[in-house]
Motif scaffolding. Structure first.
Motif, PDB file in Angstrom:
ATOM      1  N   THR A 208       0.842  -1.205   0.000  1.00 38.63           N
ATOM      2  CA  THR A 208       0.000   0.000   0.000  1.00 38.63           C
ATOM      3  C   THR A 208       0.872   1.247   0.000  1.00 38.63           C
ATOM      4  O   THR A 208       0.596   2.217  -0.732  1.00 38.63           O
ATOM      5  N   GLY A 209       1.939   1.237   0.799  1.00 47.63           N
ATOM      6  CA  GLY A 209       2.877   2.355   0.794  1.00 47.63           C
ATOM      7  C   GLY A 209       3.534   2.535  -0.563  1.00 47.63           C
ATOM      8  O   GLY A 209       3.770   3.665  -1.010  1.00 47.63           O
TER       9      GLY A 209
ATOM     10  N   CYS B 143       1.072   4.334  -2.772  1.00 44.81           N
ATOM     11  CA  CYS B 143       0.919   5.732  -2.361  1.00 44.81           C
ATOM     12  C   CYS B 143       2.150   6.559  -2.710  1.00 44.81           C
ATOM     13  O   CYS B 143       2.026   7.738  -3.074  1.00 44.81           O
ATOM     14  N   CYS B 144       3.337   5.971  -2.602  1.00 43.38           N
ATOM     15  CA  CYS B 144       4.549   6.682  -3.001  1.00 43.38           C
ATOM     16  C   CYS B 144       4.547   6.932  -4.515  1.00 43.38           C
ATOM     17  O   CYS B 144       4.974   7.994  -4.972  1.00 43.38           O
TER      18      CYS B 144
ATOM     19  N   LEU C 298       1.868   7.336  -6.270  1.00 42.62           N
ATOM     20  CA  LEU C 298       0.871   8.397  -6.435  1.00 42.62           C
ATOM     21  C   LEU C 298       1.484   9.760  -6.130  1.00 42.62           C
ATOM     22  O   LEU C 298       1.319  10.726  -6.899  1.00 42.62           O
ATOM     23  N   ALA C 299       2.218   9.846  -5.005  1.00 47.26           N
ATOM     24  CA  ALA C 299       2.844  11.114  -4.620  1.00 47.26           C
ATOM     25  C   ALA C 299       3.913  11.527  -5.628  1.00 47.26           C
ATOM     26  O   ALA C 299       4.062  12.704  -5.948  1.00 47.26           O
TER      27      ALA C 299
END
Length: 240
Positions: free
Chosen positions: A138-139, A142-143, A145-146
């Motif tokens: 999940t991280g 999200c990374c 995405l960022a």
């Protein structure tokens, strides 16, 4: 992640250019089916990238339901096809001298599907299924995405050559996750997946008992480091 944003110079000039772009986009996408009617050829190529990522996700789900390795191999192949479209959309945009705000956003969203969500799900499918594994994956998403959001926000300030091509990427580009997909493909070929010989390097238990919530596959650390490299500000990858 193709570079589809036009180059701008100076903060005031950049703000003015972005304002003009937004106003033009609002006028362009008014009326019934205006979104579809105003798709450029490059936008359709970008959507093909997103389609490949989506098919990879569905093929992964089919493998989990049927345990048929043909679906797993399809899931592993589709992100590579997505990369081909990702390279092609920027070339098509430059060839036709077309650029749009929606094209820029489509590019990032398609990349997130094909090179963020799809590889993370593939990792889960082949055996990264502990609680901590899913936290790391999940991280990773999200990374990615960022990293894509930062790219959209800062690409105009990155030094470019005479043709408008950026000299470098800040952090690992998200398509680099295909390196991890290649490793998963090799493991699949060797039978080092869940249900066969299992994931290489085994697991470590950070707390509690073995098989509990504190268990983590050792290779998940590689996914965590890859995610950190994507959002790194100091890591600069030369753009080929």
């Amino acid at each position: 992640m193709s570079l589809r944003k036009p180059a701008t110079q100076g903060s005031n000039g950049q703000e003015s250019h972005e304002t003009d772009q937004k106003r033009a986009a609002q006028a362009e996408y008014e009326g019934h089916f205006s979104l579809v009617r105003n798709f450029r050829l490059a936008d359709l190529v970008t959507i093909a990238n997103g389609i490949c990522g989506s098919f990879s996700i569905f093929m992964s789900a089919k493998y989990l339901l049927t345990n048929d390795e043909d679906y797993l191999w399809s899931a592993l192949a589709f992100p590579l096809a997505g990369l081909l479209f990702d390279f092609l959309d920027g070339k098509v945009a430059r060839w036709r001298n077309e650029s749009s705000m929606i094209g820029q956003e489509l590019d990032s969203l398609a990349d997130l599907i094909s090179f963020g969500v799809a590889p993370a799900l593939l990792a889960f499918v082949v055996g990264f299924r502990t609680y901590l594994d899913t936290v790391v994956l999940t991280g990773f998403i999200c990374c990615g995405l960022a990293r894509l959001a930062r790219f959209n926000a800062t690409v105009a300030s990155i030094p470019k050559d005479a043709k408008g091509k950026a000299h470098y990427f800040e952090g690992l580009p998200i398509p680099s996750s295909l390196g991890l997909v290649a490793i998963l493909s090799y493991w699949t070929k060797q039978g080092w997946i869940e249900g066969k010989e299992g994931i290489p390097w085994g697991t470590i238990t950070l707390w509690g008992k073995q098989g509990g919530d504190g268990e983590l596959h050792t290779f998940s650390i590689v996914f965590a480091l890859w995610a950190a490299a994507m959002v790194s500000k100091t890591l600069r990858v030369p753009k080929i």
